[in-house]
Design a protein around this motif. Structure first.
Motif, short mmCIF file in Angstrom:
data_model
loop_
_atom_site.label_atom_id
_atom_site.label_comp_id
_atom_site.label_asym_id
_atom_site.label_seq_id
_atom_site.Cartn_x
_atom_site.Cartn_y
_atom_site.Cartn_z
N ILE A 151 0.84 -1.20 0.00
CA ILE A 151 0.00 0.00 0.00
C ILE A 151 0.87 1.25 0.00
O ILE A 151 0.61 2.21 -0.73
CB ILE A 151 -0.96 -0.01 1.22
N PRO A 172 -6.09 1.05 -2.44
CA PRO A 172 -6.28 -0.28 -1.83
C PRO A 172 -5.49 -1.33 -2.62
O PRO A 172 -5.41 -1.26 -3.85
CB PRO A 172 -7.79 -0.52 -1.98
N LEU A 174 -5.22 -5.48 -2.84
CA LEU A 174 -5.91 -6.71 -2.44
C LEU A 174 -5.06 -7.94 -2.71
O LEU A 174 -3.99 -7.87 -3.33
CB LEU A 174 -7.22 -6.84 -3.23
N THR A 249 -8.69 1.84 9.54
CA THR A 249 -8.62 0.75 8.56
C THR A 249 -7.22 0.60 8.00
O THR A 249 -6.46 1.56 7.91
CB THR A 249 -9.59 0.97 7.39
N GLU A 250 -6.88 -0.60 7.63
CA GLU A 250 -5.66 -0.92 6.89
C GLU A 250 -5.99 -2.10 5.97
O GLU A 250 -6.83 -2.94 6.32
CB GLU A 250 -4.50 -1.32 7.80
N CYS A 251 -5.32 -2.17 4.83
CA CYS A 251 -5.36 -3.40 4.05
C CYS A 251 -4.48 -4.42 4.74
O CYS A 251 -3.34 -4.11 5.10
CB CYS A 251 -4.86 -3.16 2.63
N THR A 267 -7.57 -7.50 2.15
CA THR A 267 -8.53 -6.48 1.73
C THR A 267 -8.58 -5.43 2.83
O THR A 267 -7.83 -5.50 3.81
CB THR A 267 -9.91 -7.11 1.47
N VAL A 268 -9.45 -4.45 2.67
CA VAL A 268 -9.56 -3.40 3.69
C VAL A 268 -10.24 -3.98 4.93
O VAL A 268 -11.30 -4.59 4.85
CB VAL A 268 -10.36 -2.20 3.15
N HIS A 280 -13.98 -5.60 5.02
CA HIS A 280 -14.74 -4.97 3.96
C HIS A 280 -14.85 -5.89 2.74
O HIS A 280 -13.90 -6.62 2.43
CB HIS A 280 -14.08 -3.65 3.54
#
Length: 314
Positions: A151, A172, A174, A249-251, A267-268, A280
């Motif tokens: 990220i 983001p 993934l 939040t963090e991925c 993911t987030v 998420h």
């Protein structure tokens, strides 16, 4: 008391990571564990006038003391990549190291949040999970694969390509944390990209570590940027779990059902006092990103199976 244990604290990632964690006023105790040199690292850091007390622990006989009472365990332990090596080349060495440390965590800090940096993350997170399951203490809300460097890189590279400030460029990312399993969602940035730009940026984000390995010319891999990313992740988790701040939040690579048939996926994730508060769903993907995801899934499945097999065949 908020104790943070860094396992692999004397290494190329561990030392700058420990420095950054020492700077966090929420940390009251910093436990530095490695097979060599941690008393010196601890003595050095202990002179910094922030609240955390620091102590170094050396060797497996001191692992219990390093882990007991830990709120967060961060694991950067392992050997670094060398030129020409893939993350999977590191597997057998690092898998054994991580399994040993996970066993210690299961015995002496079963309620701690565990943040895995050791590569290959796609496989080492399942390794930790399987060890915790064997000891009856697995909580999927408390186990994280730290993919934050992807990220951080994506934000930097997009800002360089399109202008703007990197800290304000949200991308983001993934999937997983190696090569084709890294799926940057460039469509979420608000920028427009040509296909050539998409291809170039995607490749650079997926293989950014190779740039550093090559530039260091055999002298190491991405240590400083990884330490920054690891500290950012741990600090976010500390803020959510200690101060109870919401909306953080963090991925991150966690156990989820976001993608059917893929047990672990980045993911987030929104953090809470107990770790994972909300995973998420996948954002809307462009055709380019869907193609990347389709390529990532079989590789991720193989990486996950490899980690699970490593523990269960022993």
């Amino acid at each position: 008391m908020v104790k943070v244990s860094v396992l692999g604290a004397a290494g190329g990632i561990g030392q700058p990571l420990s420095l950054l964690l020492k700077a966090n006023p929420l940390v009251t105790e910093l436990a530095l564990f490695d097979i060599v040199n941690t008393p010196g690292v601890a003595a050095d850091l202990s002179h910094i006038n922030t609240p955390a007390t620091v102590k170094g622990y050396v060797g497996n006989e001191q692992l219990e003391a390093a882990l007991t009472g830990s709120h967060i365990i961060v694991i950067p332990a392992g050997v670094p990549r060398k030129p020409g090596m893939t993350r999977d080349d590191l597997f057998n060495i690092n898998a054994g190291i991580v399994k040993n440390l996970a066993t210690g965590a299961a015995k002496w800090a079963p309620k701690a949040f565990i943040c895995v940096i050791s590569n290959p993350v796609n496989s080492t997170v399942p390794i930790v999970a399987e060890v915790l399951k064997q000891h009856g203490v697995f909580d999927p809300k408390r186990l994280f694969g730290v993919t934050t460097l992807d990220i951080v890189r994506a934000s930097t590279f997009v800002a360089e390509a399109k202008g703007g400030k990197a800290p304000n460029t949200i991308v983001p990312v993934l999937g997983g944390h190696s090569g084709v399993t890294i799926v940057p969602v460039l469509s979420a940035t608000g920028h427009t990209f040509s296909q050539e730009e998409l291809d170039a940026l995607t490749k650079r984000i997926q293989y950014g570590g190779d740039e550093v390995v090559k530039a260091k010319d055999g002298a190491g891999s991405a240590t400083l940027s990884m330490a920054f990313a690891g500290a950012r992740f741990a600090n976010s988790l500390l803020e959510a779990s200690v101060t109870k701040k919401t909306g953080i939040t963090e991925c991150t690579y966690v156990k989820s059902d976001v993608v059917p048939g893929v047990e672990y996926f980045a993911t987030v994730v929104e953090f809470g006092v107990n770790g994972v508060h909300k995973v998420h769903p996948l954002p809307t993907l462009s055709a380019h990103e869907q193609k990347l995801l389709d390529a990532a899934i079989p590789e991720l499945k193989n990486n996950i199976a490899k980690g699970i097999e490593f523990v269960n065949k022993a």
